[in-house]
Enzyme design. Sequence first.
Site, mmCIF file in Angstrom:
data_model
loop_
_atom_site.group_PDB
_atom_site.id
_atom_site.type_symbol
_atom_site.label_atom_id
_atom_site.label_comp_id
_atom_site.label_asym_id
_atom_site.label_seq_id
_atom_site.Cartn_x
_atom_site.Cartn_y
_atom_site.Cartn_z
ATOM 1 N N TYR A 179 -30.348 9.475 0.099
ATOM 2 C CA TYR A 179 -29.161 8.449 -0.163
ATOM 3 C C TYR A 179 -28.806 8.062 1.200
ATOM 4 O O TYR A 179 -28.349 8.917 2.482
ATOM 5 C CB TYR A 179 -27.997 9.062 -0.575
ATOM 6 C CG TYR A 179 -28.088 9.297 -2.062
ATOM 7 C CD1 TYR A 179 -28.918 9.141 -2.979
ATOM 8 C CD2 TYR A 179 -26.876 10.348 -2.590
ATOM 9 C CE1 TYR A 179 -29.042 9.453 -4.273
ATOM 10 C CE2 TYR A 179 -26.994 10.805 -4.005
ATOM 11 C CZ TYR A 179 -28.023 10.114 -4.802
ATOM 12 O OH TYR A 179 -28.130 10.644 -6.078
ATOM 13 N N LEU A 181 -19.861 5.482 -15.887
ATOM 14 C CA LEU A 181 -19.308 4.234 -15.816
ATOM 15 C C LEU A 181 -20.457 3.053 -15.893
ATOM 16 O O LEU A 181 -20.319 1.882 -15.800
ATOM 17 C CB LEU A 181 -18.238 3.672 -14.782
ATOM 18 C CG LEU A 181 -17.029 4.715 -14.662
ATOM 19 C CD1 LEU A 181 -16.395 4.398 -13.499
ATOM 20 C CD2 LEU A 181 -16.166 4.532 -16.076
ATOM 21 N N ARG A 235 -22.685 2.557 -13.664
ATOM 22 C CA ARG A 235 -22.477 2.197 -12.344
ATOM 23 C C ARG A 235 -21.466 0.945 -12.338
ATOM 24 O O ARG A 235 -21.786 0.086 -11.649
ATOM 25 C CB ARG A 235 -24.044 1.512 -11.803
ATOM 26 C CG ARG A 235 -24.985 2.955 -12.062
ATOM 27 C CD ARG A 235 -26.360 2.065 -11.846
ATOM 28 N NE ARG A 235 -27.127 3.206 -11.560
ATOM 29 C CZ ARG A 235 -28.074 3.781 -12.705
ATOM 30 N NH1 ARG A 235 -27.490 3.253 -13.697
ATOM 31 N NH2 ARG A 235 -28.669 4.880 -12.607
ATOM 32 N N GLY A 236 -20.555 1.325 -12.790
ATOM 33 C CA GLY A 236 -19.218 0.367 -12.727
ATOM 34 C C GLY A 236 -19.188 -0.708 -13.823
ATOM 35 O O GLY A 236 -18.275 -1.471 -13.960
#
Length: 332
Positions: free
Chosen positions: A62, A211, A213-214
């Site tokens: 990341y 979610l 990814r939103g």
Amino acid sequence: MPKDTAIEPRQLGAAGPTVFPLALGCMGMSRMYGPADEKESAATIHAALDAGVTLLDTGDFYGMGHNEILVGRALQGHRGQALISVKFGALRGPDGAWLGYDARPAAVKNFLAHSLSRLGVDYIDIYRPAGLDAAVPIEETIGAIADMVKAGYVRYLGLSEVGPETIRRAHAVHPIVDLQIEYALISRGPEAAIFPALRSLGIGVTAYGVLSRGLLAGSAPAGRNDIRSHFPRFTAENMARNRRLVETLASLARERNLTAAQLAIAWVLAKGPDIVPVIGARTRTQLAESLAALEVRLSPEDLSRIEQAVPASQVAGARYDERQMRALDSER
């Protein structure tokens, strides 16, 4: 639908630690969804710890190590409050390109050494390959991590995005405490074969993407540097169709004075005490919204109504692009 302020911890599998029922996913704090504020990211981590969150999830790839450095700095003076989960194996170029995957035993130990250094810790609580390296038997990868458990550098073993056969083979080498896999109201694939295999073996779930990814919160990619701009569900055509599902979820949430995000998180929490949702909050405001989902209790009738109103079969687009979907052991 009643609310209850009592928060029950959850066990990560038969052999794993007891954790707060929500985990904090830190990926978004390292520019994976566009710019992020480091001070606010650290403040969010501290707020999560203050609220009782015990499990922090990161990956050595990341931000090409940035996320581990950020988490390590935020945990200075707080190490005893947190369990750190680290994914490894994905290879990145200096331009951010994804170059493949490496889970050879020597690579496992090399990745681990650098993670310990970046995090500034003596051991990692849960260490997991980020996926399956098709060129390396899973037994060899897990065996290498098991060696690191014996040496004191790792406490527990986890897996990510693998299917039932791989889970069984890995668990036969060393006890696995949890599988990290995408699971949401509109991403329900693991229910068919993966969850039954996990439950038969006494392995827990850390569910990411709760979610989508939103998407379920009404979020959209912030630009080309937002990783979501490459995912099928966020293309213009698919977004137009998926917004109808999101609007339905939001309508159901309003009936209960909740946000769509809170209802989506509560749905995952209600799907089993062996599931710990990983919340990708980048700000204290997002964190507070997510934590409020712990107060929600959904009955079987509530779950059925939500699932019928927002059927996973109606989502437009796969969770990853075609090449990535073919590569995922969890999708075979």
